[in-house]
Design a protein around this motif. Structure first.
Motif, PDB file in Angstrom:
ATOM      1  N   UNK A 371       0.834  -1.198   0.000  1.00 55.80           N
ATOM      2  CA  UNK A 371       0.000   0.000   0.000  1.00 55.80           C
ATOM      3  C   UNK A 371       0.866   1.244   0.000  1.00 55.80           C
ATOM      4  N   UNK A 372       0.248   2.344  -0.363  1.00 57.81           N
ATOM      5  CA  UNK A 372       0.961   3.617  -0.322  1.00 57.81           C
ATOM      6  C   UNK A 372       1.463   3.913   1.080  1.00 57.81           C
ATOM      7  N   UNK A 373       0.658   3.626   2.086  1.00 59.28           N
ATOM      8  CA  UNK A 373       1.052   3.884   3.473  1.00 59.28           C
ATOM      9  C   UNK A 373       2.267   3.057   3.859  1.00 59.28           C
ATOM     10  N   UNK A 374       2.323   1.800   3.387  1.00 62.38           N
ATOM     11  CA  UNK A 374       3.481   0.957   3.698  1.00 62.38           C
ATOM     12  C   UNK A 374       4.751   1.483   3.040  1.00 62.38           C
ATOM     13  N   UNK A 375       4.627   1.883   1.776  1.00 59.91           N
ATOM     14  CA  UNK A 375       5.790   2.411   1.068  1.00 59.91           C
ATOM     15  C   UNK A 375       6.300   3.682   1.733  1.00 59.91           C
ATOM     16  N   UNK A 376       5.398   4.544   2.124  1.00 59.80           N
ATOM     17  CA  UNK A 376       5.787   5.804   2.766  1.00 59.80           C
ATOM     18  C   UNK A 376       6.406   5.553   4.135  1.00 59.80           C
ATOM     19  N   UNK A 377       5.808   4.670   4.900  1.00 54.67           N
ATOM     20  CA  UNK A 377       6.347   4.379   6.237  1.00 54.67           C
ATOM     21  C   UNK A 377       7.752   3.795   6.133  1.00 54.67           C
ATOM     22  N   UNK A 378       7.959   2.955   5.131  1.00 53.08           N
ATOM     23  CA  UNK A 378       9.280   2.359   4.932  1.00 53.08           C
ATOM     24  C   UNK A 378      10.323   3.421   4.600  1.00 53.08           C
ATOM     25  N   UNK A 379       9.953   4.332   3.694  1.00 56.47           N
ATOM     26  CA  UNK A 379      10.877   5.418   3.322  1.00 56.47           C
ATOM     27  C   UNK A 379      11.171   6.325   4.516  1.00 56.47           C
ATOM     28  N   UNK A 380      10.139   6.731   5.249  1.00 57.80           N
ATOM     29  CA  UNK A 380      10.343   7.647   6.374  1.00 57.80           C
ATOM     30  C   UNK A 380      11.154   6.987   7.481  1.00 57.80           C
ATOM     31  N   UNK A 381      10.932   5.695   7.707  1.00 58.82           N
ATOM     32  CA  UNK A 381      11.723   4.991   8.714  1.00 58.82           C
ATOM     33  C   UNK A 381      13.199   4.966   8.353  1.00 58.82           C
ATOM     34  N   UNK A 382      13.471   4.698   7.056  1.00 58.61           N
ATOM     35  CA  UNK A 382      14.884   4.723   6.624  1.00 58.61           C
ATOM     36  C   UNK A 382      15.456   6.124   6.770  1.00 58.61           C
ATOM     37  N   UNK A 383      14.714   7.152   6.334  1.00 59.10           N
ATOM     38  CA  UNK A 383      15.202   8.537   6.403  1.00 59.10           C
ATOM     39  C   UNK A 383      15.509   8.934   7.845  1.00 59.10           C
ATOM     40  N   UNK A 384      14.617   8.573   8.770  1.00 59.07           N
ATOM     41  CA  UNK A 384      14.837   8.931  10.179  1.00 59.07           C
ATOM     42  C   UNK A 384      16.050   8.214  10.753  1.00 59.07           C
ATOM     43  N   UNK A 385      16.337   7.022  10.242  1.00 54.79           N
ATOM     44  CA  UNK A 385      17.487   6.265  10.766  1.00 54.79           C
ATOM     45  C   UNK A 385      18.818   6.887  10.363  1.00 54.79           C
TER      46      UNK A 385
END
Length: 776
Positions: A371-385
């Motif tokens: 889902x779009x939400x999953x893709x976004x959450x994955x990207x934001x989690x990587x960015x925050x790390x």
């Protein structure tokens, strides 16, 4: 307010004493004032009052008495001279409001060497101004208005010249200077400086050596990474001057300068975090190294003086910046989520459904069964790390200049300056975006490279120039000048990986070229009916070279930008009264600036580049007053009022920028004023006392052209008072001083960027110190 300001200016006080060797006590030089200083602004010797242009000259002795160690210490005492300071010691210098990104608008000379900063990734060499230590300086000259015919590109707003003391062929001399100081809410500073002059062969060969080390205490803290007083600066350097005169008609001067400057961290702080407190999460030190060498040869012949000026310099800068807030804002918008999911091997889309791509740049639609939400959450989690994120930029510039001139002696009815100029300049910047260590702000080890690139520039420039002056009658002189220029600029670079915070994609090495040639002109009429009265009128042109952009996301038509130019129309009056005890100079000008080089944004605002967009008109006046109303008392003041505004919308075929007709140009104080007083008296037959006070006022400035912009801020409108007092004799001096007596938090720089807190740079808090001098 303006009434009070003008009243303060008319009561202004300061000394302009002639320069003497070493650090000779101030009151020992009561015979001369600034208007009696002999300058070489016209490439030959003239008194300030006999020079038909707007010029301010400060002797080395005046710089000593002001406690000035760099250009920034005298900027507010010179009409229309402005230094816009940002982080880690970077400053942009301007005169008369001529200030935008791109090539320099002010020619900065140390001796005969013009210094230009590294261009960086945004083709902006004017963003860095050299700040060499001014100890053992002969004089400083500020020429206001375009000086293009004699000084070439980079002098479209004016020219700033620092002339160090030359080797004395006749006698041994030495000078020492030591001091210590403490800054309120900040750290401790000190300085130790020395100069020695040795005639090796009397009247033929001599050497002058200067060494110095100076630490200024910081006052900005960043508790989040454990840094305190981090904007302290340590400067270490040396200067060797050699003088050789094999015959009475030939003189050769060598200058070699080496200076290293280490800045502990940014001077910017965030009011939202706390007074003098930075909210940065990356440790931001800076290292600035300069090497300058020049050979100045002058040969006096029956047809005039033939001068050959050979110069070379290398300027290295290593700087770290904090990208955390900006990149966090971009990550929260998911702007490059699609780029991340499509190309990063560790992304959810590539690990779960390798080779699948999403057509949505910000992951607004589903892909690969996610889902779009999953893709976004994955990207934001990587960015925050990856947070915090820094930007490490080592950059350098290397330049070779040669100028050949023939000057008449200025005594006949016809006088001339003819010359040719050549420049070969190279620079390079490497950028590494890295993940930092939370809590320390240092680079992670091993390096986590979040997107590297490099840009290199090469510019070759040649010019032929001349000025002819003719005096048909004793009181009238007319001058015409012309300069032909030609330049070729090559900008090349490569993008070495993906950056998922600004949209960078890999790009092989690519070059973009730009070249142009043209003419600039100058016309001057000087009327001098008496020795103490001069009226002059000038129409002069200035320019700076165009160039090329190597910037992602811009159209092909925007890869090159053209030279911009201006016409300056000026009327000036120079007067002296009461047996030259009072000097009053005033000038008024209008500048029409066309084809302006301006920094504009591309790729959603993450990259900037230079474009020719907009036009401006700048009108203003400048006044200087100095006098000696009574024995031992010297008074001086200056006032500058400028009205800089756009006369064309910032719109062209490639960009639509924010500025519209009538908007006031940014970062330029509308009013500046200075005032001071110096008084000396006899304590006994051997010792004298001295007291000095200096007042400076900086008017209103703005951050954005358009007042409706959400990031529009006003700043400036502050005053500063410095005091200095001491006792001295022919050889020694002891002084105490207070800088920023009223402890003003004057806003000298304001950074307002969408998605990040506002950051400001302010004047140094109240600083108290002691200074010891001697000359032998």
């Amino acid at each position: 307010m303006k009434t009070k300001l003008c009243a303060a200016w008319l009561l202004s006080v300061s000394t302009l004493a002639v320069s003497t060797l070493g650090a000779a006590p101030a009151m020992a030089q009561t015979a001369g004032q600034g208007d009696d200083i002999v300058v070489t602004a016209l490439k030959r010797e003239t008194r300030v009052q006999d020079t038909p242009l707007a010029i301010t000259a400060m002797s080395g002795n005046m710089l000593n008495n002001m406690g000035a160690t760099g250009i920034a210490d005298v900027a507010r005492s010179v009409p229309s001279l402005n230094l816009l300071s940002s982080e880690s010691g970077r400053t942009r210098v301007s005169i008369r409001g001529i200030q935008t990104a791109g090539e320099a608008t002010v020619g900065v000379y140390f001796g005969e060497v013009p210094l230009t900063g590294p261009a960086g990734t945004t083709s902006d060499p004017s963003g860095s101004t050299p700040n060499l230590n001014l100890f053992d300086t002969e004089r400083l000259e500020v020429l206001r208005g375009p000086q293009g015919t004699l000084y070439g590109s980079g002098s479209m707003g004016g020219t700033l010249r620092v002339l160090f003391k030359q080797a004395n062929l006749k006698k041994y001399e030495a000078a020492v200077d030591a001091g210590a100081e403490s800054t309120k809410d900040g750290g401790f500073g000190y300085s130790i400086k020395g100069a020695v002059n040795v005639p090796i062969i009397e009247d033929m060969l001599a050497a002058r050596l200067v060494l110095y080390r100076q630490r200024t205490g910081g006052f900005v803290d960043d508790p989040s990474i454990g840094r305190y007083n981090m904007n302290s600066v340590m400067t270490t350097g040396g200067r060797l001057m050699l003088g050789f005169r094999p015959t009475n008609n030939l003189r050769i001067n060598f200058m070699g300068i080496i200076q290293d400057q280490h800045t502990g961290g940014t001077s910017l702080w965030a009011p939202s975090v706390g007074t003098y407190t930075s909210g940065l999460r990356i440790y931001t030190p800076a290292i600035d190294k300069q090497k300058i060498f020049s050979l100045d040869t002058k040969w006096t012949t029956p047809i005039g003086t033939i001068s050959l000026a050979n110069g070379y310099y290398r300027w290295d800068v290593r700087q770290t910046n904090d990208n955390s807030d900006n990149y966090q804002s971009v990550a929260n918008s998911y702007r490059y989520c699609g780029l991340y999911q499509n190309t990063y091997s560790g992304s959810l889309l590539q690990t779960g459904a390798s080779g699948t791509t999403t057509s949505s740049s910000n992951c607004a639609s589903s892909a690969g069964g996610y889902t779009s939400a999953q893709l976004r959450a994955n990207y934001l989690g990587w960015a925050n790390s990856q947070m915090p994120i820094g930007n490490y930029q080592p950059r350098w510039v290397e330049n070779v200049t040669n100028e050949l001139r023939l000057n008449s002696d200025g005594k006949g009815r016809l006088n001339y300056t003819l010359g040719a100029f050549f420049e070969n300049r190279k620079d390079r910047v490497d950028t590494t975006v890295f993940a930092g260590v939370p809590g320390t702000g240092e680079m992670r080890s091993p390096l986590v490279d979040l997107g590297s690139r490099f840009v290199r520039d090469v510019i070759n420039q040649t010019a032929q120039f001349g000025e002819l002056s003719y005096r048909p009658i004793d009181i009238l002189t007319v001058t015409a000048g012309l300069r032909h220029y030609h330049y070729k600029k090559i900008v090349g670079g490569a993008y070495l990986g993906y950056n998922y915070f600004n949209g960078q994609t890999p790009m092989a090495y690519t070059e973009v070229n730009a070249n142009a040639d043209g003419f600039i002109q100058k016309y001057n009429v000087e009327l001098k009916p008496t020795r103490n009265l001069m009226v002059y009128a000038t129409a002069s042109q200035g320019f700076r070279p165009g160039g090329a952009n190597l910037t992602p996301g811009i159209p092909a038509s925007a890869t090159q930008y053209k030279a911009d130019s201006l016409w300056n129309y000026e009327l000036g009056l120079k007067t002296q009264w009461f047996d030259r005890k009072l000097t009053f100079n005033i000038d008024a000008y209008r500048i029409d600036w066309t084809n302006m080089q301006t920094s504009v944004q591309a790729t959603y605002g993450n990259f900037s580049y230079i474009s020719n967009v907009g036009a401006a008109r700048i009108e203003g006046f400048e006044a200087e007053l100095s006098g000696t109303p009574t024995k031992g008392l010297f008074l001086n003041g200056s006032l500058s009022v400028v009205y800089p505004r756009l006369t064309a919308d910032q719109v062209n075929s490639e960009v639509t920028a924010a500025g519209r007709v009538g908007n006031i140009l940014t970062g330029i104080p509308r009013t500046t004023a200075s005032a001071g007083a110096e008084y000396g008296w006899d304590i006994n037959s051997k010792w004298k006392g001295m007291m000095r006070a200096d007042f400076n006022y900086t008017g209103k400035m703005t951050t954005q052209l358009n007042p409706t912009n959400a990031l529009y801020r006003t700043y400036g409108k502050y005053s500063q008072v410095n005091l200095r007092a001491g006792i001295e004799n022919e050889r020694y001096g002891v002084y105490v001083y207070v800088r920023n007596l009223i402890d003003a938090k004057g806003l000298s720089y304001y950074s307002a960027v969408s998605g990040t807190p506002d950051y400001i740079a302010t004047t140094t808090p109240r600083t108290v110190g002691i200074n010891l001098r001697g000359n032998f």
